[in-house]
Motif scaffolding. Structure first.
Motif, mmCIF file in Angstrom:
data_model
loop_
_atom_site.group_PDB
_atom_site.id
_atom_site.type_symbol
_atom_site.label_atom_id
_atom_site.label_comp_id
_atom_site.label_asym_id
_atom_site.label_seq_id
_atom_site.Cartn_x
_atom_site.Cartn_y
_atom_site.Cartn_z
ATOM 1 N N GLN A 1 0.799 -1.227 0.000
ATOM 2 C CA GLN A 1 0.000 0.000 0.000
ATOM 3 C C GLN A 1 0.832 1.276 0.000
ATOM 4 N N GLY A 2 2.137 1.150 -0.189
ATOM 5 C CA GLY A 2 2.972 2.348 -0.317
ATOM 6 C C GLY A 2 4.017 2.522 0.754
ATOM 7 N N GLY A 3 4.023 1.665 1.783
ATOM 8 C CA GLY A 3 5.072 1.728 2.785
ATOM 9 C C GLY A 3 6.395 1.256 2.197
ATOM 10 N N ASN A 4 7.485 1.927 2.580
ATOM 11 C CA ASN A 4 8.772 1.558 1.981
ATOM 12 C C ASN A 4 9.922 1.622 2.978
ATOM 13 N N SER A 5 9.624 1.930 4.235
ATOM 14 C CA SER A 5 10.680 2.081 5.237
ATOM 15 C C SER A 5 10.995 0.738 5.879
ATOM 16 N N LYS A 6 12.182 0.242 5.593
ATOM 17 C CA LYS A 6 12.595 -1.041 6.186
ATOM 18 C C LYS A 6 12.775 -0.905 7.695
ATOM 19 N N TRP A 7 13.268 0.239 8.134
ATOM 20 C CA TRP A 7 13.474 0.412 9.580
ATOM 21 C C TRP A 7 12.156 0.577 10.328
ATOM 22 N N MET A 8 11.156 1.184 9.696
ATOM 23 C CA MET A 8 9.839 1.267 10.336
ATOM 24 C C MET A 8 9.227 -0.125 10.446
ATOM 25 N N ALA A 9 9.368 -0.920 9.369
ATOM 26 C CA ALA A 9 8.869 -2.296 9.411
ATOM 27 C C ALA A 9 9.596 -3.109 10.474
ATOM 28 N N THR A 10 10.853 -2.767 10.726
ATOM 29 C CA THR A 10 11.627 -3.437 11.779
ATOM 30 C C THR A 10 11.183 -2.962 13.157
ATOM 31 N N LEU A 11 10.963 -1.670 13.287
ATOM 32 C CA LEU A 11 10.599 -1.081 14.573
ATOM 33 C C LEU A 11 9.278 -1.615 15.103
ATOM 34 N N VAL A 12 8.281 -1.765 14.239
ATOM 35 C CA VAL A 12 6.957 -2.187 14.717
ATOM 36 C C VAL A 12 6.951 -3.629 15.227
ATOM 37 N N GLN A 13 7.983 -4.393 14.918
ATOM 38 C CA GLN A 13 8.028 -5.775 15.377
ATOM 39 C C GLN A 13 8.298 -5.889 16.880
ATOM 40 N N THR A 14 8.780 -4.800 17.480
ATOM 41 C CA THR A 14 9.057 -4.834 18.929
ATOM 42 C C THR A 14 8.508 -3.630 19.691
ATOM 43 N N ALA A 15 8.038 -2.609 18.987
ATOM 44 C CA ALA A 15 7.715 -1.330 19.636
ATOM 45 C C ALA A 15 6.539 -1.403 20.595
ATOM 46 N N ALA A 16 5.674 -2.395 20.477
ATOM 47 C CA ALA A 16 4.482 -2.470 21.339
ATOM 48 C C ALA A 16 4.754 -3.202 22.651
ATOM 49 N N PHE A 17 6.010 -3.391 23.016
ATOM 50 C CA PHE A 17 6.327 -4.151 24.231
ATOM 51 C C PHE A 17 5.728 -3.564 25.512
ATOM 52 N N PRO A 18 5.479 -2.218 25.615
ATOM 53 C CA PRO A 18 4.901 -1.705 26.873
ATOM 54 C C PRO A 18 3.558 -2.336 27.247
ATOM 55 N N ILE A 19 2.792 -2.858 26.278
ATOM 56 C CA ILE A 19 1.499 -3.469 26.622
ATOM 57 C C ILE A 19 1.691 -4.722 27.475
ATOM 58 N N LEU A 20 2.886 -5.291 27.448
ATOM 59 C CA LEU A 20 3.136 -6.508 28.226
ATOM 60 C C LEU A 20 3.303 -6.215 29.710
ATOM 61 N N TYR A 21 3.464 -4.939 30.060
ATOM 62 C CA TYR A 21 3.535 -4.593 31.480
ATOM 63 C C TYR A 21 2.196 -4.846 32.173
ATOM 64 N N ILE A 22 1.105 -4.808 31.395
ATOM 65 C CA ILE A 22 -0.218 -5.037 31.987
ATOM 66 C C ILE A 22 -0.328 -6.438 32.571
ATOM 67 N N PRO A 23 -0.087 -7.509 31.790
ATOM 68 C CA PRO A 23 -0.127 -8.846 32.410
ATOM 69 C C PRO A 23 0.977 -9.067 33.432
ATOM 70 N N LEU A 24 2.134 -8.422 33.238
ATOM 71 C CA LEU A 24 3.229 -8.580 34.199
ATOM 72 C C LEU A 24 2.843 -8.034 35.568
ATOM 73 N N LEU A 25 2.163 -6.876 35.582
ATOM 74 C CA LEU A 25 1.745 -6.272 36.848
ATOM 75 C C LEU A 25 0.583 -7.031 37.475
ATOM 76 N N LEU A 26 -0.219 -7.704 36.640
ATOM 77 C CA LEU A 26 -1.364 -8.448 37.166
ATOM 78 C C LEU A 26 -0.971 -9.814 37.731
ATOM 79 N N LEU A 27 0.198 -10.308 37.342
ATOM 80 C CA LEU A 27 0.646 -11.601 37.854
ATOM 81 C C LEU A 27 0.933 -11.499 39.347
ATOM 82 N N PRO A 28 0.615 -12.528 40.121
ATOM 83 C CA PRO A 28 0.938 -12.499 41.551
ATOM 84 C C PRO A 28 2.435 -12.421 41.777
ATOM 85 N N SER A 29 2.816 -11.698 42.804
ATOM 86 C CA SER A 29 4.236 -11.537 43.112
ATOM 87 C C SER A 29 4.840 -12.872 43.500
#
Length: 339
Positions: A26-54
Motif C-alpha cells: 500500500q505504499g510503505g517503503n521504510s525497512k526500519w519502520m517495518a523493523t521497529l513495529v516488530q518490537t515497539a508495542a512491548f509496553p502493553i506486556l507490562y499489563i499482564p506482568l503487573l497483574l501476575l501475583p508476586s
C-alpha cells in the motif's frame, strides 16, 4: 499454556506476515519502520506482568539466580540479535511475495534442529535429519524458481537479496530461540511466567532502541510523513496497519517465548512453522499470489519435512508416557511389598 497457545500462535504468525506485506503493497517503503513495529508495542506486556501475583518470596527462597549484570548482558545481547533478525526479515518481505517469504521461513525448523543439537543437547534422530533435508530442498526449489512471483517493481537481483535475507533471518531466528532456551535453563533458572514476560519486554526494549537508532541514522525518518500521506488506503489505515502489526507481533512473540520456557525451542519453532500451511493460502486469497507448480511442490516437501518432525515428537511423547507408567507401576508394587 502449550495446549491453548498453539492455534493462537499459528494464527498470529500468519497475520503478521500478511500485515507486513500489506504495509509494503500500500505504499510503505521504510525497512526500519517495518523493523521497529516488530518490537515497539512491548509496553502493553507490562499489563499482564503487573497483574501476575508476586513471586519474589518464592524466588528468594529457591536457588539463587544469576547476578543482575549477567541478566542485563543477556537481555542486551538477545535484544541486539532480535533487532538484526527483524531487519533481515523486513528486507526479505519487501522483495518477496508473502507466500514465497513464508515458504523460505519454514527452513527455520531445519536450522533450529541443528542449533538445538549443539546448544540445547536436543536429540538428532533420523526423522529430524529427514526433516532438515526436506526443508532444505524446499528452500532450494524456491531459490532456483525462474518463474518466481515478486511484488511489482522488484527485479531478479532484488528477489535474490530478499531470498538471502529471509534465509539468513531464519537461521538467526533459530539461533535466537536456542539461546533463549539456554538462558531459561542454565542462567535465569526461574520457573515463573513472569520471567517469560520479562524476557520479551526487556529484549524488545533493546531491539526497539536499536531500531530507532537505525531509523534516524539511515535518514528514513525524513520520508515517513510523505509515506503516510501517500499511503494508498489513507493515513488512518497507515496508522492502523502499523499499530495492528506492532500489537500482533507482541502477542506472537510472547507465545513463542512461552513455548520455549514450557517445552523447548525446537517445539516452539515447530508451532511457528505451522503457519506455513496457512500463510501461502491466505496470501493467495488476499494478495492474489501465484501458486506455480514449483511453489506447490516446495510447499508439499516442506509439509513432509514438518510431518517428519511431528512424528518424531509423537514417538518421544509415547516414550515419556511409557516411562511414567512404568515408574508409577514400580511405586505401586513397592508399596504393596511394604504392606
Amino acid at each position: 499454556m502449550s495446549d491453548n497457545q498453539e492455534p493462537i500462535l499459528v494464527k498470529e504468525e500468519s497475520v503478521v506476515v500478511l500485515l507486513g506485506r500489506f504495509y509494503y503493497d500500500q505504499g510503505g517503503n521504510s525497512k526500519w519502520m517495518a523493523t521497529l513495529v516488530q518490537t515497539a508495542a512491548f509496553p502493553i506486556l507490562y499489563i499482564p506482568l503487573l497483574l501476575l501475583p508476586s513471586s519474589s518470596s518464592s524466588e528468594s527462597s529457591s536457588e539463587p539466580s544469576c547476578s543482575l549484570k549477567y541478566v542485563v548482558l543477556i537481555y542486551v545481547l538477545l535484544g541486539v540479535i532480535i533487532a538484526g533478525d527483524n531487519m533481515l526479515y523486513s528486507v526479505g518481505l519487501l522483495y518477496l511475495s508473502a507466500s514465497t517469504y513464508s515458504l523460505i521461513c519454514s527452513t527455520q525448523l531445519a536450522f533450529n534442529a541443528v542449533f538445538s543439537y549443539f546448544i540445547n543437547a536436543q536429540k538428532f534422530t533420523a526423522l529430524i535429519l529427514n526433516s532438515v533435508v526436506l526443508l532444505s530442498f524446499s528452500a532450494a526449489l524456491i531459490a532456483l524458481n525462474d518463474d518466481a512471483d515478486t511484488p511489482s517493481g522488484v527485479s531478479r537481483s532484488k528477489y535474490i537479496v530478499g531470498f538471502v535475507c529471509t534465509l539468513a533471518a531464519s537461521a538467526l531466528y533459530s539461533l535466537l530461540l536456542s539461546l533463549m532456551q539456554f538462558s531459561f535453563e542454565k542462567i535465569l533458572k526461574r520457573e515463573t511466567f513472569s520471567v517469560v514476560l520479562e524476557m520479551q519486554i526487556y529484549t524488545s526494549l533493546v531491539a526497539t532502541c536499536v531500531s530507532v537508532i537505525g531509523l534516524f541514522a539511515s535518514g528514513e525518518w525524513k520520508t515517513l510523513h510523505g509515506e503516510m500521506v501517500g499511503y494508498h488506503k489513507g493515513q488512518a489505515s497507515y496508522v492502523l496497519t502499523l499499530v495492528g502489526t506492532a500489537v500482533t507481533w507482541q502477542v506472537c512473540s510472547v507465545g513463542v517465548v512461552g513455548l520455549i520456557f514450557l517445552v523447548t525451542s525446537l517445539f516452539s519453532n515447530v508451532i511457528s512453522t505451522l503457519s506455513l500451511a496457512v500463510t501461502p493460502l491466505a496470501a493467495l486469497v488476499v494478495f492474489r499470489d501465484k501458486m506455480s507448480g514449483v511453489k506447490i511442490m516446495a510447499m508439499l516437501i516442506a509439509l513432509w519435512g514438518f510431518a517428519s518432525y511431528v512424528y518424531q515428537n509423537y514417538i518421544d511423547d509415547l516414550k515419556v508416557r511409557k516411562a511414567r507408567k512404568q515408574a508409577q507401576a514400580g511405586r505401586v508394587i513397592q508399596a504393596e511389598v511394604l504392606v
